[in-house]
Design a protein around this motif. Structure first.
Motif, PDB file in Angstrom:
ATOM      1  N   VAL A 277       9.748  37.625  31.117  1.00 24.40           N
ATOM      2  CA  VAL A 277      10.396  37.485  32.413  1.00 24.40           C
ATOM      3  C   VAL A 277      11.260  36.230  32.409  1.00 24.40           C
ATOM      4  O   VAL A 277      10.808  35.157  31.996  1.00 24.40           O
ATOM      5  N   VAL A 278      12.502  36.343  32.849  1.00 22.60           N
ATOM      6  CA  VAL A 278      13.412  35.199  32.955  1.00 22.60           C
ATOM      7  C   VAL A 278      13.793  35.034  34.420  1.00 22.60           C
ATOM      8  O   VAL A 278      14.256  35.984  35.059  1.00 22.60           O
ATOM      9  N   GLN A 279      13.596  33.832  34.954  1.00 20.14           N
ATOM     10  CA  GLN A 279      13.921  33.598  36.349  1.00 20.14           C
ATOM     11  C   GLN A 279      15.440  33.575  36.557  1.00 20.14           C
ATOM     12  O   GLN A 279      16.194  33.152  35.675  1.00 20.14           O
ATOM     13  N   PRO A 280      15.891  33.993  37.741  1.00 18.09           N
ATOM     14  CA  PRO A 280      17.334  34.185  37.955  1.00 18.09           C
ATOM     15  C   PRO A 280      18.151  32.904  37.989  1.00 18.09           C
ATOM     16  O   PRO A 280      19.372  32.953  37.834  1.00 18.09           O
ATOM     17  N   ASP A 281      17.510  31.736  38.191  1.00 19.16           N
ATOM     18  CA  ASP A 281      18.294  30.502  38.203  1.00 19.16           C
ATOM     19  C   ASP A 281      18.581  29.992  36.805  1.00 19.16           C
ATOM     20  O   ASP A 281      19.155  28.904  36.644  1.00 19.16           O
TER      21      ASP A 281
END
Length: 231
Positions: free
Chosen positions: A146-150
């Motif tokens: 999972v990669v955070q959108p920021d």
């Protein structure tokens, strides 16, 4: 956009307002009162405590009043994730052999837990990106993360995601010098680059071999020395 040009402002200025909002949302999601205060532009209030013999220690003058944080943002995000991925979704293909292999991968990779974690973060931060990658020195199967959108600059065409540039700050960075691994996903290939810059500038591209976090990528790159062909 392609890989960032040397000297480009970073993070991408066109996404700066969204990243700023995400920082505020992330602070509320964390429940950390000092982060919430900083995100809201306030000085973190010192809590009022009881001292020896139960005497009340007064709050210093000029401090904002004490506040009690109720962790509703994290509770709402967790509940949202439970509703979406409390049970593993059924993922089906027509070919029997492919289905058996897929079921084994989904179970081994603990995909339900990854989806659940992504859904919780996405509820708090407006969305997340799921990335498939691999590390054959670690395990012989794809890895879902999972990669955070920021930490992503997405590109859309007709409302559909067509490419995404991801980045992460690497160990060894300081307040004035930031090492960034930039990873661009687009149809047919993934591009990798290492930059040495500052907190607000991408700086200059340097060889991937110059940082231990990216050195292992060199052997997986194609003839162009930049990308991994995915087909």
């Amino acid at each position: 956009m392609p890989l960032p040009d040397n000297g480009a402002a970073w993070p991408p200025p066109e996404w700066a307002p969204y990243y700023a909002e995400m920082r505020v949302d992330d602070a509320w999601y964390s429940g950390d009162r000092s982060r919430i205060a900083r995100a809201c532009g306030e000085q973190y209030p010192m809590p009022t405590r009881r001292g020896p013999w139960n005497r009340r220690r007064e709050q210093p003058p000029g401090r904002p009043p004490n506040r009690l944080h109720v962790p509703l943002p994290s509770d709402i995000a967790a509940t949202s994730a439970d509703l979406l991925f409390g049970d593993m979704p059924a993922i089906r293909v027509e070919d029997t052999a492919t289905q058996e292999r897929l079921d084994a991968l989904l179970d081994e990779a603990q995909v339900q837990q990854v989806l659940h974690a992504g859904a919780e973060q996405g509820s708090a931060l407006s969305g997340v990106f799921l990335r498939a990658t691999w590390d054959r020195n670690l395990i012989d199967r794809p890895i879902l993360s999972v990669v955070q959108p920021d930490n992503v600059a997405p590109e859309f065409r007709w409302g559909m995601l067509r490419a995404a540039t991801l980045w992460r700050d690497l160990p060894g960075s300081t307040a004035s010098t930031v090492f960034r691994h930039v990873e661009r996903h687009e149809p047919g290939r993934i591009l990798h680059a290492l930059y040495e810059g500052t907190p607000d500038n991408i700086g200059r591209a340097v060889p991937l071999s110059e940082h231990p976090e990216t050195a292992d990528l060199v052997d997986s790159l194609g003839e162009d020395g930049v990308s991994v062909e995915t087909g």
